[in-house]
Design a protein around this motif. Structure first.
Motif, mmCIF file in Angstrom:
data_model
loop_
_atom_site.group_PDB
_atom_site.id
_atom_site.type_symbol
_atom_site.label_atom_id
_atom_site.label_comp_id
_atom_site.label_asym_id
_atom_site.label_seq_id
_atom_site.Cartn_x
_atom_site.Cartn_y
_atom_site.Cartn_z
ATOM 1 N N LEU A 19 39.213 49.799 39.406
ATOM 2 C CA LEU A 19 39.577 48.457 39.855
ATOM 3 C C LEU A 19 38.822 47.411 39.051
ATOM 4 C CD1 LEU A 19 40.963 46.499 41.791
ATOM 5 C CD2 LEU A 19 39.110 46.913 43.432
ATOM 6 N N ARG A 20 37.523 47.655 38.819
ATOM 7 C CA ARG A 20 36.731 46.713 38.031
ATOM 8 C C ARG A 20 37.349 46.533 36.635
ATOM 9 N NH1 ARG A 20 31.608 44.604 37.546
ATOM 10 N NH2 ARG A 20 30.899 45.593 39.470
ATOM 11 N N GLY A 21 37.717 47.645 35.999
ATOM 12 C CA GLY A 21 38.293 47.563 34.666
ATOM 13 C C GLY A 21 39.614 46.815 34.650
ATOM 14 N N ALA A 22 40.442 47.032 35.671
ATOM 15 C CA ALA A 22 41.735 46.350 35.745
ATOM 16 C C ALA A 22 41.544 44.849 35.931
ATOM 17 C CB ALA A 22 42.567 46.922 36.884
ATOM 18 N N MET A 23 40.543 44.461 36.730
ATOM 19 C CA MET A 23 40.289 43.039 36.961
ATOM 20 C C MET A 23 39.727 42.374 35.713
ATOM 21 S SD MET A 23 38.863 43.185 40.904
ATOM 22 C CE MET A 23 38.629 41.412 41.056
ATOM 23 N N VAL A 24 38.853 43.076 35.002
ATOM 24 C CA VAL A 24 38.308 42.535 33.762
ATOM 25 C C VAL A 24 39.419 42.381 32.726
ATOM 26 C CG1 VAL A 24 36.793 43.031 31.805
ATOM 27 C CG2 VAL A 24 35.964 43.389 34.133
ATOM 28 N N ALA A 25 40.271 43.394 32.611
ATOM 29 C CA ALA A 25 41.372 43.345 31.636
ATOM 30 C C ALA A 25 42.336 42.207 31.927
ATOM 31 C CB ALA A 25 42.115 44.682 31.623
ATOM 32 N N ALA A 26 42.556 41.928 33.213
ATOM 33 C CA ALA A 26 43.480 40.865 33.599
ATOM 34 C C ALA A 26 42.779 39.516 33.727
ATOM 35 C CB ALA A 26 44.143 41.216 34.934
ATOM 36 N N ALA A 61 50.182 45.109 46.358
ATOM 37 C CA ALA A 61 50.214 43.721 45.897
ATOM 38 C C ALA A 61 49.120 43.451 44.870
ATOM 39 C CB ALA A 61 50.068 42.778 47.094
ATOM 40 N N ALA A 62 47.930 43.995 45.102
ATOM 41 C CA ALA A 62 46.824 43.804 44.159
ATOM 42 C C ALA A 62 47.141 44.465 42.822
ATOM 43 C CB ALA A 62 45.539 44.376 44.748
ATOM 44 N N ALA A 63 47.673 45.674 42.869
ATOM 45 C CA ALA A 63 47.992 46.394 41.639
ATOM 46 C C ALA A 63 49.060 45.658 40.832
ATOM 47 C CB ALA A 63 48.454 47.811 41.968
ATOM 48 N N LYS A 64 50.054 45.123 41.526
ATOM 49 C CA LYS A 64 51.110 44.377 40.837
ATOM 50 C C LYS A 64 50.533 43.137 40.165
ATOM 51 C CE LYS A 64 55.540 42.060 41.632
ATOM 52 N NZ LYS A 64 56.590 41.724 42.625
ATOM 53 N N PHE A 65 49.627 42.453 40.865
ATOM 54 C CA PHE A 65 49.013 41.245 40.325
ATOM 55 C C PHE A 65 48.177 41.561 39.085
ATOM 56 C CE2 PHE A 65 45.635 37.830 40.723
ATOM 57 C CZ PHE A 65 46.469 36.781 40.388
#
Length: 252
Positions: A19-26, A61-65
């Motif tokens: 999750l941390r990596g996905a948030m940083v990437a986005a 919803a979080a994953a889609k965002f």
């Protein structure tokens, strides 16, 4: 001290590095993700810094965002007991009337669509006022391969007049399906798995009717019923066909 993009505990290793990596990437902060989901930022912080798995609705919803897969971000999501979602699980929010729906929700829901946009709208002027750049947004979505369908009430002056008066530029957008229907009395907006639906009854106008924000979960019964209604509505609607020569003259 600089603001951290994700996680409020820099000295502690996050339990959910995916999750941390996905948030940083986005480039999405805890606050931004929480605001998008309509939840407390502390909940997102717990997802990052513990092994807590969010409710399926929030996870999807979080994953889609974030442009990620929910089951990749939270592997335990697939380990939960498998049961048929109930109608209650599908309800994201309920608003007492249309004016109480957060103003930006209409546009942000449409802007997030990547596959399907369906608009069954009894009041075109309301939609024009709420989503000020709707023609441009829908044209861009259609050009990107999103299926866009719009159905509006029949206008006594002619089948195209209502749509043409409020959204004249939509009449020339390639691939956009425009139609009218005599039985349209409520409003329904679909963007992929999210729906905003008014629920009027006799004597109550759509503007004063409660609004449901729904999100489809698997074979969810409530959203499934509304989607079947949408398909029937479009199947029985009258397509609008603007005059091609007139459109060429305007473009010229």
């Amino acid at each position: 001290m600089p603001v951290l993009p994700v996680g409020s505990h820099p000295s502690r290793l996050a339990a959910n590095e995916r999750l941390r990596g996905a948030m940083v990437a986005a480039n999405v902060t805890i606050e931004a993700l929480a605001d998008h989901l309509g939840i407390d930022p502390k909940s997102v912080d717990r997802w990052l810094n513990s092994d807590r798995t969010p409710h399926a609705r929030n996870a999807e919803a979080a994953a889609k965002f974030l442009g990620a897969d929910a089951y990749h971000l939270w592997p335990k999501l697939g380990e939960r007991r498998r049961s048929t979602p109930t109608a209650q699980d599908e309800v994201v929010a309920c608003y007492p009337m249309r004016s109480t729906v957060p103003y930006g929700l209409w546009r942000s829901t449409l802007a997030g669509a990547t596959r399907v946009i369906d608009l069954a709208v009894s009041n075109l002027l309301f939609l024009a006022d709420t989503v000020w750049d709707l023609p441009t947004l829908l044209a861009d979505k259609s050009a990107a391969g999103v299926r866009v369908r719009i159905v509006a009430p029949e206008n006594p002056a002619g089948p195209v007049t209502g749509l043409g008066d409020v959204f004249p530029s939509l009449l020339s957008v390639p691939g956009l399906r425009l139609s009218t229907h005599p039985g349209l009395r409520a409003d329904m907006m679909r963007a992929d798995d999210d729906l905003l639906v008014t629920t009027p009854f006799d004597g109550l106008t759509p503007a004063l009717a409660p609004v449901l924000h729904l999100r489809r979960l698997g074979s969810a019964p409530m959203v499934g019923g509304y989607l079947a209604t949408l398909d029937h509505l479009y199947a029985t609607a009258t397509p609008t066909r603007p005059v091609a020569s007139h459109l060429r003259a305007v473009a010229a």
